[in-house]
Design a protein around this motif. Sequence first.
Motif, short mmCIF file in Angstrom:
data_model
loop_
_atom_site.label_atom_id
_atom_site.label_comp_id
_atom_site.label_asym_id
_atom_site.label_seq_id
_atom_site.Cartn_x
_atom_site.Cartn_y
_atom_site.Cartn_z
N VAL A 164 0.85 11.04 5.82
CA VAL A 164 1.64 10.18 4.93
C VAL A 164 3.12 10.49 5.05
O VAL A 164 3.97 9.59 5.11
N MET A 165 3.45 11.78 5.13
CA MET A 165 4.86 12.17 5.29
C MET A 165 5.41 11.69 6.62
O MET A 165 6.57 11.25 6.70
N LEU A 166 4.58 11.75 7.68
CA LEU A 166 5.04 11.27 8.98
C LEU A 166 5.28 9.77 8.97
O LEU A 166 6.24 9.27 9.59
N LEU A 167 4.41 9.01 8.26
CA LEU A 167 4.62 7.56 8.17
C LEU A 167 5.89 7.25 7.38
O LEU A 167 6.66 6.35 7.75
N ASP A 168 6.11 7.99 6.28
CA ASP A 168 7.35 7.78 5.52
C ASP A 168 8.58 8.11 6.37
O ASP A 168 9.59 7.41 6.32
N PHE A 169 8.47 9.18 7.14
CA PHE A 169 9.58 9.57 8.02
C PHE A 169 9.84 8.49 9.08
O PHE A 169 10.99 8.14 9.37
N LEU A 170 8.75 7.94 9.67
CA LEU A 170 8.90 6.89 10.68
C LEU A 170 9.56 5.66 10.07
O LEU A 170 10.48 5.08 10.68
N SER A 171 9.15 5.26 8.89
CA SER A 171 9.73 4.08 8.25
C SER A 171 11.20 4.28 7.93
O SER A 171 12.04 3.41 8.19
N GLY A 219 12.53 -14.01 17.58
CA GLY A 219 11.31 -13.25 17.87
C GLY A 219 11.45 -11.79 17.52
O GLY A 219 10.51 -11.17 17.01
N GLU A 220 12.61 -11.19 17.79
CA GLU A 220 12.83 -9.79 17.49
C GLU A 220 12.81 -9.56 15.98
O GLU A 220 12.23 -8.58 15.49
N ALA A 221 13.45 -10.45 15.23
CA ALA A 221 13.48 -10.30 13.78
C ALA A 221 12.07 -10.42 13.20
O ALA A 221 11.69 -9.67 12.28
N ALA A 222 11.28 -11.36 13.71
CA ALA A 222 9.91 -11.50 13.21
C ALA A 222 9.07 -10.27 13.52
O ALA A 222 8.28 -9.80 12.68
N GLY A 223 9.22 -9.72 14.74
CA GLY A 223 8.50 -8.50 15.08
C GLY A 223 8.90 -7.34 14.22
O GLY A 223 8.06 -6.53 13.80
N CYS A 224 10.19 -7.22 13.95
CA CYS A 224 10.68 -6.14 13.08
C CYS A 224 10.11 -6.28 11.68
O CYS A 224 9.67 -5.29 11.07
N ALA A 225 10.08 -7.50 11.15
CA ALA A 225 9.54 -7.72 9.80
C ALA A 225 8.05 -7.39 9.77
O ALA A 225 7.54 -6.82 8.78
N GLY A 226 7.31 -7.73 10.83
CA GLY A 226 5.89 -7.41 10.86
C GLY A 226 5.64 -5.92 10.85
O GLY A 226 4.70 -5.43 10.19
N LEU A 227 6.45 -5.15 11.59
CA LEU A 227 6.31 -3.70 11.59
C LEU A 227 6.51 -3.12 10.19
O LEU A 227 5.69 -2.33 9.69
N VAL A 228 7.61 -3.51 9.57
CA VAL A 228 7.95 -2.95 8.26
C VAL A 228 6.90 -3.35 7.21
O VAL A 228 6.50 -2.54 6.36
N ARG A 229 6.40 -4.59 7.29
CA ARG A 229 5.39 -5.04 6.34
C ARG A 229 4.10 -4.22 6.49
O ARG A 229 3.49 -3.80 5.51
N ARG A 230 3.70 -3.94 7.73
CA ARG A 230 2.47 -3.16 7.96
C ARG A 230 2.64 -1.74 7.46
O ARG A 230 1.71 -1.17 6.84
N TRP A 231 3.84 -1.15 7.71
CA TRP A 231 4.07 0.22 7.25
C TRP A 231 4.09 0.30 5.73
O TRP A 231 3.55 1.23 5.14
N ASP A 232 4.72 -0.68 5.08
CA ASP A 232 4.79 -0.67 3.62
C ASP A 232 3.39 -0.81 3.02
O ASP A 232 3.05 -0.16 2.00
N GLU A 233 2.56 -1.66 3.61
CA GLU A 233 1.20 -1.82 3.11
C GLU A 233 0.42 -0.52 3.25
O GLU A 233 -0.35 -0.13 2.34
N ALA A 234 0.59 0.17 4.39
CA ALA A 234 -0.13 1.44 4.59
C ALA A 234 0.40 2.53 3.66
O ALA A 234 -0.36 3.40 3.21
N ARG A 235 1.69 2.49 3.34
CA ARG A 235 2.27 3.53 2.49
C ARG A 235 1.88 3.36 1.03
O ARG A 235 1.69 4.35 0.31
N TYR A 236 1.78 2.11 0.58
CA TYR A 236 1.58 1.87 -0.85
C TYR A 236 0.15 1.39 -1.18
O TYR A 236 -0.12 0.99 -2.31
N CYS A 237 -0.77 1.46 -0.23
CA CYS A 237 -2.15 1.03 -0.51
C CYS A 237 -2.96 2.12 -1.21
O CYS A 237 -4.06 1.88 -1.70
N GLY A 238 -2.46 3.34 -1.19
CA GLY A 238 -3.15 4.44 -1.85
C GLY A 238 -4.07 5.20 -0.93
O GLY A 238 -4.61 6.25 -1.32
N ALA A 239 -4.29 4.73 0.29
CA ALA A 239 -5.16 5.41 1.25
C ALA A 239 -4.31 6.04 2.34
O ALA A 239 -3.26 5.53 2.71
#
Length: 316
Positions: free
Chosen positions: A203-210, A242-262
């Motif tokens: 979890v700390m590594l994912l927060d650091f990556l984000s 295309g770059e902006a959409a890819g960047c938004a998809g990355l951040v959205r996936r990371w935020d979901e993984a960080r705040y899903c509780g798992a």
Amino acid sequence: MKRGTLLAAAFLLFFSAAPEAEEGASRVYLVPQTVFVGDRAVLVIPLGGPSEDAELSPPSDTANLVFHRLRVESRGGEAHALIEFTAYAAGVLALPAVGIPSGLLAGLRVEIASVLEKGNEGRVLSDPAPPLAVPGTGFLVYGTAAFLLAALFFLAGGTYWFRRRFRIVLESWKRRRLVASSLSLMRRLRREILKNPAPGERVMLLDFLSAEFRSFLARYTGLECRAMTARELALMPPLAEGEAAGCAGLVRRWDEARYCGACPERDELLDMLGDAVSFTGVLEKAERRKRRKAPGGSAGKGGTGGADVPGAGEKT
């Protein structure tokens, strides 16, 4: 009676001979008649009797007289001595004794006039004439001026072009350094993930990556991306659509993984990191296209950076 006649004849002969003597004495003359200081003049002295033309050595120069030439010429069957000289003082000047074939000429004097005569102290000389220009001086002066103006113009234009070009090159270099630094950081992060850390450490590594990815985007685009949502990142002007959409998809996936509780699994975390590496590789290729250079390496999902993270979900 005869005695009186003889006395009268002698008296008339004496007075008739005096003008001739005076006339003979006056035959010494100057050319020109009025000689000024610094003028070149000729003193003509009748010698009497015939003589052959001869060139003689002029007398020695004095403090006020410089002698140029001494010559004996026959004029009208009578010999004349010609002394050519230049005087550098006004007044009556005495000439040194002059030796000629028929004897020695001594006691000669010449009168030299001055432009500033006594009693005319108010008379002044005119200003000296301006110096003559060397042929080609005008071309040299105007050509040099034209060259300096052209050099100034090109220097100003070159400075503007160089500053603009230098700014573009500097900004491109900074972006390339940011991309390289981000890829290096992701390589280190991948090594940490491959060590199979504990769930809390993942979890700390994912927060650091984000956090580091958002910081990289902020420096790359010049916008404050640390507090932007995924929707706002999708509309960033500096990135292509295309770059902006890819960047938004990355951040959205990371935020979901960080705040899903798992806690994300190791393979899932590696896959997220692989997506980040692929997106960074796309930015690197875009920088290469801006520099008009052919992209190097093999084109894959991960681009240049994908080679450092083989397989998004690779298990080891």
